[in-house]
Design a protein around this motif. Sequence first.
Motif, PDB file in Angstrom:
ATOM      1  N   PHE B 128       0.816  -1.220   0.000  1.00 40.04           N
ATOM      2  CA  PHE B 128       0.000   0.000   0.000  1.00 40.04           C
ATOM      3  C   PHE B 128       0.850   1.271   0.000  1.00 40.04           C
ATOM      4  N   PHE B 129       2.033   1.217   0.637  1.00 44.52           N
ATOM      5  CA  PHE B 129       2.934   2.374   0.597  1.00 44.52           C
ATOM      6  C   PHE B 129       3.395   2.621  -0.847  1.00 44.52           C
ATOM      7  N   SER B 130       3.782   1.540  -1.521  1.00 41.24           N
ATOM      8  CA  SER B 130       4.254   1.648  -2.903  1.00 41.24           C
ATOM      9  C   SER B 130       3.128   2.136  -3.823  1.00 41.24           C
ATOM     10  N   LYS B 136       1.297   9.306  -6.127  1.00 43.76           N
ATOM     11  CA  LYS B 136       1.810  10.670  -5.915  1.00 43.76           C
ATOM     12  C   LYS B 136       2.750  11.080  -7.056  1.00 43.76           C
ATOM     13  N   PHE B 137       3.487  10.089  -7.606  1.00 45.53           N
ATOM     14  CA  PHE B 137       4.415  10.386  -8.708  1.00 45.53           C
ATOM     15  C   PHE B 137       3.742  10.255 -10.074  1.00 45.53           C
ATOM     16  N   GLY B 138       2.442  10.003 -10.075  1.00 44.68           N
ATOM     17  CA  GLY B 138       1.681   9.938 -11.321  1.00 44.68           C
ATOM     18  C   GLY B 138       1.961   8.731 -12.204  1.00 44.68           C
ATOM     19  N   LEU B 139       2.343   7.606 -11.597  1.00 41.73           N
ATOM     20  CA  LEU B 139       2.595   6.395 -12.400  1.00 41.73           C
ATOM     21  C   LEU B 139       1.259   5.766 -12.825  1.00 41.73           C
ATOM     22  N   PRO B 140       1.213   5.127 -14.001  1.00 44.90           N
ATOM     23  CA  PRO B 140      -0.023   4.454 -14.418  1.00 44.90           C
ATOM     24  C   PRO B 140      -0.403   3.328 -13.447  1.00 44.90           C
ATOM     25  N   ASP B 141      -1.716   3.075 -13.338  1.00 46.47           N
ATOM     26  CA  ASP B 141      -2.205   2.065 -12.375  1.00 46.47           C
ATOM     27  C   ASP B 141      -1.570   0.692 -12.610  1.00 46.47           C
ATOM     28  N   THR B 142      -1.418   0.315 -13.888  1.00 49.77           N
ATOM     29  CA  THR B 142      -0.867  -1.015 -14.181  1.00 49.77           C
ATOM     30  C   THR B 142       0.586  -1.119 -13.699  1.00 49.77           C
ATOM     31  N   PRO B 334       9.650   6.152 -11.961  1.00 48.29           N
ATOM     32  CA  PRO B 334       9.456   4.833 -11.338  1.00 48.29           C
ATOM     33  C   PRO B 334      10.695   4.372 -10.561  1.00 48.29           C
ATOM     34  N   VAL B 335      11.889   4.773 -11.041  1.00 44.14           N
ATOM     35  CA  VAL B 335      13.120   4.376 -10.339  1.00 44.14           C
ATOM     36  C   VAL B 335      13.136   5.011  -8.950  1.00 44.14           C
ATOM     37  N   TYR B 338      10.645   3.315  -6.734  1.00 48.51           N
ATOM     38  CA  TYR B 338      11.127   1.976  -6.361  1.00 48.51           C
ATOM     39  C   TYR B 338      12.201   2.055  -5.280  1.00 48.51           C
ATOM     40  N   LEU B 339      13.120   3.017  -5.436  1.00 52.47           N
ATOM     41  CA  LEU B 339      14.211   3.132  -4.459  1.00 52.47           C
ATOM     42  C   LEU B 339      13.690   3.575  -3.089  1.00 52.47           C
ATOM     43  N   ILE B 340      12.748   4.535  -3.083  1.00 53.23           N
ATOM     44  CA  ILE B 340      12.173   4.983  -1.798  1.00 53.23           C
ATOM     45  C   ILE B 340      11.470   3.806  -1.115  1.00 53.23           C
TER      46      ILE B 340
END
Lengths: 79, 365
Positions: B128-130, B136-142, B334-335, B338-340
């Motif tokens: 859920f955090f990810s 928040k970073f506007g990544l696509p749902d998929t 996304p990088v 992913y790192l956070i």
Amino acid sequence: VEGGALTEDLTEQLWVDSLLAGREVVKSFAGSFPHFLSQILRRETMKVKINEDWLATLIAFVLLILAMVNFIKPDWVKF
Amino acid sequence: MTTSTVKQEKAGGTGTVNFLVGFVIVVVLAFLARWFKGQVYGVESLFGLGIPGKVLEFPLWAAMLGLIMNPILKGLKVFEYAKPGFRTELFLKIGLVLLGAGISFKVIVTAAAGAIIQGVIMVASVYFFSWWLGGKFGLPDTLRAVMSTAVSICGVSAAIASAGAVLAKKEEITYVTALVIVTALPLMVIAPLIAGAMNMPEPVAGAWFGGNVDTTAAVVGAGTIYGETAQQIASIVKQTQNVLIGVVAFLLALYFTTVVEGKKEKPSASIIWKRFPKFVLGFIIASLIFTFGWINSDASGAIKGMKDWAFCLAFVCMGLELEVAGFKKMGWSPVIVYLIVTVFNTVLALGVSWLIFGWLFPASL
């Protein structure tokens, strides 16, 4: 004498035929085995995850059983 | 027939030949890794820095050799031809089933109890955090779904399973897979060093690696570097977490079909069994065989050797399979996410594993 020679000839012929038949069986097996293996691998390539799981389990158990019957010695596979 | 299969056939040679060529390359590299390990293992102080040679265990050499050969094989145009032989998951699963034949069933049951608690806490929190951070970073749902599953459960397998459930794009899977390996490889080495610096008991360290490092191969690698008990506990914790793939894939499919796509029909719960890692059953049966005392000491030595070989082949493949070409296409957002999330995962797993394996279930291990 002639009968004996005929029997010898027939026995030799039978032996040659058996050898040829045996060679055909081996050739046929050798010919189809790569195809069989290729089919398994092709299925793997198609990302059917379930196959990889079962395949890994099968290979591991074959190795496990071979070790249990002392067919595979610890020295051969020492890491 | 998939595109990859067609490409493979066009590349020349049958799948079998390609597999055998790749397999031979992997085996040769595994022998080299074993040789390198043998050269430094007995050294008391490497380069006069006081670092014992023992820390350079075979997973490190194997992954490093795979990484070095990766661009060389690509440069020689051999990589695609030999790729069917680079089978990280297959070798890893064989090694894990063999590992089961050296672990008492009682240990599995005890560790799995803690691992289930840890798994539920970790998977839910990290997922859920990810998901939230990706939003928040506007990544696509998929992409959020694939990434969250990969980072919270077990990397590559989970990414593929969730991608199937949410119908993610192929490049999203490739991208997340590359991210997983790029972060897991350094963690495989760093995590045991941190655990050593903190003087962490092996069961706690194993539970931490299992909950924190993203791919099962790297988890086993980190455990191997730290110690035998750490390797066992790390594998049990990771496999317990892997079992959750099916449940998460089902819930994702349910969410995406009903909420995102607004369809009325619901996905079948059979996906839970379909995505269940079946080799875990082999691991449990192998452990039962060991617990019943059917494996004598000679057989035990042979099984341990074969397990290490299988893992070594898997680590070589892990280095060989790294693909970073997709990074440029998707951008750096996304990088960063992913790192956070990986840092969050690492810190949370440290606390949870100390709590569960250092306090709740310490004596039983």
